[in-house]
Scaffold this motif. Sequence first.
Motif, PDB file in Angstrom:
ATOM      1  N   GLY A  45      15.660  68.951  57.832  1.00 42.88           N
ATOM      2  CA  GLY A  45      14.620  68.537  58.762  1.00 42.88           C
ATOM      3  C   GLY A  45      13.239  69.095  58.483  1.00 42.88           C
ATOM      4  O   GLY A  45      12.281  68.761  59.165  1.00 42.88           O
ATOM      5  N   GLY A  46      13.123  69.949  57.484  1.00 45.30           N
ATOM      6  CA  GLY A  46      11.828  70.531  57.157  1.00 45.30           C
ATOM      7  C   GLY A  46      11.517  70.342  55.692  1.00 45.30           C
ATOM      8  O   GLY A  46      11.864  69.321  55.112  1.00 45.30           O
ATOM      9  N   GLU A  47      10.866  71.327  55.123  1.00 47.76           N
ATOM     10  CA  GLU A  47      10.534  71.296  53.706  1.00 47.76           C
ATOM     11  C   GLU A  47      11.438  72.245  52.942  1.00 47.76           C
ATOM     12  O   GLU A  47      11.756  73.336  53.431  1.00 47.76           O
ATOM     13  N   LEU A  48      11.827  71.820  51.755  1.00 46.79           N
ATOM     14  CA  LEU A  48      12.641  72.659  50.880  1.00 46.79           C
ATOM     15  C   LEU A  48      12.008  72.706  49.493  1.00 46.79           C
ATOM     16  O   LEU A  48      11.505  71.681  49.018  1.00 46.79           O
ATOM     17  N   PRO A  49      12.057  73.865  48.830  1.00 45.37           N
ATOM     18  CA  PRO A  49      11.517  73.944  47.471  1.00 45.37           C
ATOM     19  C   PRO A  49      12.450  73.250  46.478  1.00 45.37           C
ATOM     20  O   PRO A  49      13.657  73.159  46.702  1.00 45.37           O
TER      21      PRO A  49
END
Length: 115
Positions: A45-49
């Motif tokens: 649901g967010g940002e991932l590297p």
Amino acid sequence: MTTAAPAGSRALPHPARTEIRLESVLHALSDPVRLRVVRELAADGGELPCSHFDLPVTKSTTTHHFRVLRESGVVRQVYRGTAKMNGLRRDDLDALFPGLLDSVLAAARRQADAG
């Protein structure tokens, strides 16, 4: 209009919402590796590297898959320090193709559960 990277910056070009095409999105989602990335982003649901993803392909192939996802409008990539962060463009995809992403993710989940 595609958002271009300013000269000398590390910003990456992304298609504007109005430039996102259904056939490009479907192409991006048709590859099992890219679909796996999208499933993980949707679950988070967010940002991932990029380094978060343990994909069964080489680094150069991983780069290619992320580029396809970005250029199709499925993900947004931004640099945060030295990390390239990836986020699902759910708002854009849901506005353009209501229910598509949820249907694809549900089908992928059923397929994975079936083994």
